[in-house]
Design a protein around this motif. Sequence first.
Motif, PDB file in Angstrom:
ATOM      1  N   SER A  21       0.816  -1.216   0.000  1.00  0.00           N
ATOM      2  CA  SER A  21       0.000   0.000   0.000  1.00  0.00           C
ATOM      3  C   SER A  21       0.851   1.267   0.000  1.00  0.00           C
ATOM      4  O   SER A  21       0.359   2.351  -0.309  1.00  0.00           O
ATOM      5  N   GLU A  30      -4.884   0.229  -4.478  1.00  0.00           N
ATOM      6  CA  GLU A  30      -6.203  -0.403  -4.620  1.00  0.00           C
ATOM      7  C   GLU A  30      -6.118  -1.898  -4.326  1.00  0.00           C
ATOM      8  O   GLU A  30      -7.015  -2.475  -3.706  1.00  0.00           O
ATOM      9  N   ASP A  33      -5.981  -2.469  -0.556  1.00  0.00           N
ATOM     10  CA  ASP A  33      -7.305  -2.315   0.072  1.00  0.00           C
ATOM     11  C   ASP A  33      -8.166  -3.550  -0.180  1.00  0.00           C
ATOM     12  O   ASP A  33      -8.868  -4.030   0.719  1.00  0.00           O
ATOM     13  N   ALA A  34      -8.119  -4.066  -1.425  1.00  0.00           N
ATOM     14  CA  ALA A  34      -8.930  -5.244  -1.765  1.00  0.00           C
ATOM     15  C   ALA A  34      -8.431  -6.482  -1.033  1.00  0.00           C
ATOM     16  O   ALA A  34      -9.218  -7.304  -0.564  1.00  0.00           O
ATOM     17  N   ALA A  36      -7.078  -6.639   1.786  1.00  0.00           N
ATOM     18  CA  ALA A  36      -7.383  -6.557   3.214  1.00  0.00           C
ATOM     19  C   ALA A  36      -8.822  -6.938   3.521  1.00  0.00           C
ATOM     20  O   ALA A  36      -9.171  -7.178   4.686  1.00  0.00           O
ATOM     21  N   GLN A  37      -9.671  -6.990   2.491  1.00  0.00           N
ATOM     22  CA  GLN A  37     -11.075  -7.332   2.698  1.00  0.00           C
ATOM     23  C   GLN A  37     -11.232  -8.833   2.939  1.00  0.00           C
ATOM     24  O   GLN A  37     -10.432  -9.640   2.481  1.00  0.00           O
ATOM     25  N   GLN A  38     -12.292  -9.166   3.637  1.00  0.00           N
ATOM     26  CA  GLN A  38     -12.605 -10.578   3.876  1.00  0.00           C
ATOM     27  C   GLN A  38     -13.080 -11.212   2.577  1.00  0.00           C
ATOM     28  O   GLN A  38     -14.006 -10.718   1.953  1.00  0.00           O
ATOM     29  N   PRO A  39     -12.456 -12.294   2.116  1.00  0.00           N
ATOM     30  CA  PRO A  39     -12.866 -12.902   0.845  1.00  0.00           C
ATOM     31  C   PRO A  39     -14.280 -13.465   0.926  1.00  0.00           C
ATOM     32  O   PRO A  39     -14.717 -13.940   1.969  1.00  0.00           O
ATOM     33  N   ASP A  40     -14.984 -13.383  -0.214  1.00  0.00           N
ATOM     34  CA  ASP A  40     -16.344 -13.915  -0.304  1.00  0.00           C
ATOM     35  C   ASP A  40     -16.272 -15.419  -0.531  1.00  0.00           C
ATOM     36  O   ASP A  40     -15.891 -15.886  -1.599  1.00  0.00           O
ATOM     37  N   SER A  43     -18.160 -16.851  -3.619  1.00  0.00           N
ATOM     38  CA  SER A  43     -17.855 -16.410  -4.976  1.00  0.00           C
ATOM     39  C   SER A  43     -17.412 -17.589  -5.834  1.00  0.00           C
ATOM     40  O   SER A  43     -16.926 -18.607  -5.333  1.00  0.00           O
ATOM     41  N   SER A 268     -11.094  -7.155  -5.542  1.00  0.00           N
ATOM     42  CA  SER A 268     -11.027  -8.218  -4.537  1.00  0.00           C
ATOM     43  C   SER A 268     -10.919  -9.591  -5.196  1.00  0.00           C
ATOM     44  O   SER A 268     -10.296 -10.503  -4.653  1.00  0.00           O
ATOM     45  N   SER A 272      -7.187 -12.418  -5.161  1.00  0.00           N
ATOM     46  CA  SER A 272      -7.130 -13.837  -4.810  1.00  0.00           C
ATOM     47  C   SER A 272      -6.372 -14.662  -5.839  1.00  0.00           C
ATOM     48  O   SER A 272      -6.094 -15.836  -5.595  1.00  0.00           O
TER      49      SER A 272
END
Length: 451
Positions: A21, A30, A33-34, A36-40, A43, A268, A272
């Motif tokens: 970052s 970007e 930030d993505a 760091a998000q909790q993966p779906d 998906s 995001s 992955s």
Amino acid sequence: MALVSMFSLTGCHIYQKFDVSKQDSQIAREFADAAAQQPDADSFGNMPWEEVFSDPILADLIRQALVSNVDLDNARLNIEVAHANMRGARLSYLPSLAIAAQGGASSVSNGKLTNWNYTIPLTASWEVDIFGKILNTKRSAEASYAQSQDYCQAVRSQIIGAVANTYYAIAALKSQIALVENTSEIWKENVETMRNYKLIGRTNEAAVVQSEANYYNILSQLSDLRTSLTQAYNTMALLLREQPREYAIPQLVSYVAPAIAVEGVPMSALASRPDVRASERALAVAYYATNSARAAFYPGLTITANYGFTNSFGSMIKNPGDWIASLVGSLVAPIFSRGQNIARLQATKAQQKQALNNFEKTVLSASSEVSNALTSFRNNVEKSDLIKAQVEDLIKAQDYTKDLFAMGSATYLEVLTAQTSLLSAQTAQINCQLQQAQAVINLYQSLGGGR
């Protein structure tokens, strides 16, 4: 003054851990930030491959490839190499131990060897990592280890996709061969019909010759299809690490895709992907290489300790010997190599910029792949319905034309045109089914599926 100049060249980056970052890149920020998000978990890219490819024959082939494939096996071995390097880098913090035994004797005027002396010390040497030289080497090795794991996962995803694509390609080729063989029998009968019509004066020699040419043309297509099928079998054998052979894959395999809910190309989803993560690790390795180049400007502190047994104390030889111990510290600072260190730092900075460029390119390429696969999937669903309607109409057109020809209201050219159009549409229908399956496979792979 020299010390101030040295600090201005190197800065305080040598202790900082890599943070994507903080790179000079909007894409990198970007991505951070993505990531760091909790993966779906629901998906499409996060679905287990066993749920995406539920065909039992295909599933068995994928399992075999994941065990036997050469590329995947080498990727696993790369992990072992990187792990060994990382373990070695971590052990660099520990002192090195060595036994340096030595002995000798002297003689005067070719006399008998006398004055035997010996020293048997245990030597410990420890480099104190004051300025982060060992720290950055260790962090670089850890990043390389993580990169090898990501690369292995990327190969795993590619193997799963390649086996699935080859599987449906073989099924499609078998379907095309069956279609052409069936059509060739019909067109063979047409040749006999044309000959009979010529005998009763219903047609002429041109129609007979045209029907024969049409029949030979479709036989030549069979040769091409069988060659392609053999090549597809060989591709599957290579993926499974086997000698070339045929595989019991049925024809007319239709792929039923699971529910796919992907809107746009979210960052995001790209975060992955193992190849994107591997590119991020490569950037981290370049970052630590730059830190190591900065650390080279600073002095190195080494502490050496000796403890052992000797009978030699300077010029005096003592028997029996006695225990000895020593502790020495050395501080080595670069003086004349400063220009070389500056050049090395400039080179590593340029290589770090290259790694950042490659990282951005990998992210953008991944975004393009997901977008292409998603568009192909959606468009092929619509295309499949249109081709299905086309085939149904052309079957009717062929039947109508045959009836009209039998009544003398149509020419053989019209019959030939109807039959050729139907064959082309049926072939397109098989190809469309293949493209649908490949679109789903490519979408799953582009989202980093198979984790």
